[in-house]
Design a protein around this motif. Sequence first.
Motif, short mmCIF file in Angstrom:
data_model
loop_
_atom_site.label_atom_id
_atom_site.label_comp_id
_atom_site.label_asym_id
_atom_site.label_seq_id
_atom_site.Cartn_x
_atom_site.Cartn_y
_atom_site.Cartn_z
N PRO A 142 0.79 -1.23 0.00
CA PRO A 142 0.00 0.00 0.00
C PRO A 142 0.82 1.28 0.00
O PRO A 142 0.38 2.31 -0.50
N ALA A 143 2.01 1.26 0.61
CA ALA A 143 2.81 2.49 0.74
C ALA A 143 3.54 2.81 -0.55
O ALA A 143 3.94 1.92 -1.31
N ARG A 144 3.71 4.08 -0.82
CA ARG A 144 4.50 4.50 -1.96
C ARG A 144 5.97 4.18 -1.72
O ARG A 144 6.45 4.22 -0.58
N ALA A 159 -7.58 6.36 -3.48
CA ALA A 159 -8.95 6.39 -4.01
C ALA A 159 -9.91 5.66 -3.07
O ALA A 159 -11.04 6.11 -2.88
N THR A 160 -9.45 4.56 -2.49
CA THR A 160 -10.29 3.82 -1.54
C THR A 160 -10.58 4.66 -0.31
O THR A 160 -11.72 4.68 0.19
N TYR A 161 -9.58 5.37 0.18
CA TYR A 161 -9.74 6.25 1.34
C TYR A 161 -10.81 7.31 1.07
O TYR A 161 -11.72 7.53 1.88
N LEU A 162 -10.71 7.95 -0.10
CA LEU A 162 -11.69 8.99 -0.44
C LEU A 162 -13.08 8.39 -0.64
O LEU A 162 -14.09 8.96 -0.20
N GLY A 163 -13.14 7.24 -1.31
CA GLY A 163 -14.43 6.60 -1.54
C GLY A 163 -15.11 6.19 -0.25
O GLY A 163 -16.33 6.41 -0.07
N LEU A 164 -14.35 5.61 0.67
CA LEU A 164 -14.92 5.22 1.96
C LEU A 164 -15.38 6.44 2.75
O LEU A 164 -16.42 6.41 3.41
N GLY A 165 -14.60 7.51 2.69
CA GLY A 165 -14.98 8.73 3.39
C GLY A 165 -16.28 9.31 2.86
O GLY A 165 -17.17 9.70 3.63
N PHE A 166 -16.43 9.32 1.53
CA PHE A 166 -17.64 9.86 0.92
C PHE A 166 -18.86 8.99 1.22
O PHE A 166 -19.91 9.48 1.66
N VAL A 167 -18.71 7.68 0.99
CA VAL A 167 -19.83 6.76 1.24
C VAL A 167 -20.22 6.78 2.72
O VAL A 167 -21.41 6.81 3.07
N GLY A 168 -19.22 6.79 3.59
CA GLY A 168 -19.49 6.82 5.02
C GLY A 168 -20.21 8.09 5.43
O GLY A 168 -21.12 8.07 6.28
N MET A 197 -5.70 15.55 1.90
CA MET A 197 -5.50 14.77 0.68
C MET A 197 -4.05 14.84 0.21
O MET A 197 -3.47 13.84 -0.24
N ALA A 198 -3.45 16.03 0.29
CA ALA A 198 -2.06 16.18 -0.14
C ALA A 198 -1.14 15.31 0.69
O ALA A 198 -0.23 14.66 0.16
N ALA A 199 -1.38 15.26 2.00
CA ALA A 199 -0.53 14.44 2.87
C ALA A 199 -0.79 12.95 2.64
O ALA A 199 0.14 12.15 2.63
N VAL A 200 -2.06 12.58 2.47
CA VAL A 200 -2.40 11.17 2.22
C VAL A 200 -1.77 10.70 0.92
O VAL A 200 -1.22 9.60 0.84
N TRP A 201 -1.84 11.52 -0.12
CA TRP A 201 -1.29 11.17 -1.43
C TRP A 201 0.20 10.86 -1.35
O TRP A 201 0.72 10.02 -2.08
N SER A 202 0.89 11.52 -0.44
CA SER A 202 2.33 11.31 -0.32
C SER A 202 2.68 9.96 0.28
O SER A 202 3.78 9.45 0.09
N LEU A 203 1.76 9.37 1.04
CA LEU A 203 2.06 8.15 1.78
C LEU A 203 1.69 6.87 1.05
O LEU A 203 2.41 5.88 1.13
#
Length: 365
Positions: free
Chosen positions: A202-204, A344-353, A331-337
């Motif tokens: 998962p990590a960059r 995309a999963t993080y954003l999708g789960l946040g929106f659906v939740g 988002m900028a910090a998450v994208w770096s990690l």
Amino acid sequence: MTDIVDLQDTSSSCCSGGANTEPPSNSKLKAGLQFLRKHVLSTWAIVLGAPLLVLLLDQPQFWNVVTFAIKAFGGTAPYIAFAVLLIAWLKAAGAEAYIGKAFEGREAQAIVLAAMFGGLAPFCSCEVIPFVAGLLAVGAPISAIMAFWLSSPLIDPPTLLITAGALGWNFAIGKAVFAVALGLFGGVIVALISRTGGFKTPARAASISGCGCGASPKTGRPVWSFWKEAERSSTFGTELKSNALFLVKWLALAYVLEALLVTYVPADLIAGVVGGNGLGSIVISALVGMPAYLNSYVAPPLLAGLMEQGMSSGAAMAFMIAGAVSSIPAMAAVWSLVKPTVFATYLGLGFVGAVLSGLIFQAVV
């Protein structure tokens, strides 16, 4: 034989030369794009250039932007220091694999504990980044990391009291319940995806590094007194420096973006867009809340005023959940990690939740 080799070399060189020949305009364009990406749009260029641009175009707001970013970064600095020291120590001691094994066969328990702890931890969506980086570094399951990541920014004791004072205890308790529920929901979804082969790495590659000295070859256990061995001491220094630079760089970017948003996008303007009732208003509130920066201390009184003007309780809940989980700075910090699929999963789960939380809250209250 020599003639054949010479012929093959000549043939391949001709073909490769023909294939790689590009018009001068294309090579200049590529060079220009590389320069733009490396220098003009680099992280540090934005961190330093954005305030300078404000100084040139809107001088009265320059110190507001700079001081806001510095104060916000200063508030997170202790967390960065703690996380960086811990990561360096664990890697120098060779404890990564040892800690990673502690999660084997206990993923469900790890998800529950991560969601519960995240609901109590006093971290905003940016302050949680150093701890997520540490969890990625020691090999914690991405499902448990996601549970902590989603639940942590949503609620903490001070936010609970502020929300209760502005919106009532029903709203405050509902948000606390949804915080833990979202963490559990996200953790379970990611665990199911992982079992099908997803999120193996998962990590960059450029984020927090994942290799240390390893455990003691004699005992198979971490060497906690790493300073007694030159190689481990060297690893500690290297990891300390590289991870500190990485986190400082990306969190500096996050807080500069946050300062720009707070300065130029008034909170009441953001909140005013999400008024209304019904399913549509809940979905719109979640969509608007995701990129907006409206922290948990500012949002309750603003939303209280909007609810008095007719905004539904479900839309208010969806906005608060979405805004806390994922703002542009976060988002900028998450994208770096993490890699794009995890992002995309993080954003999708946040929106659906957020949408589900709004729907459930509106139906129950």
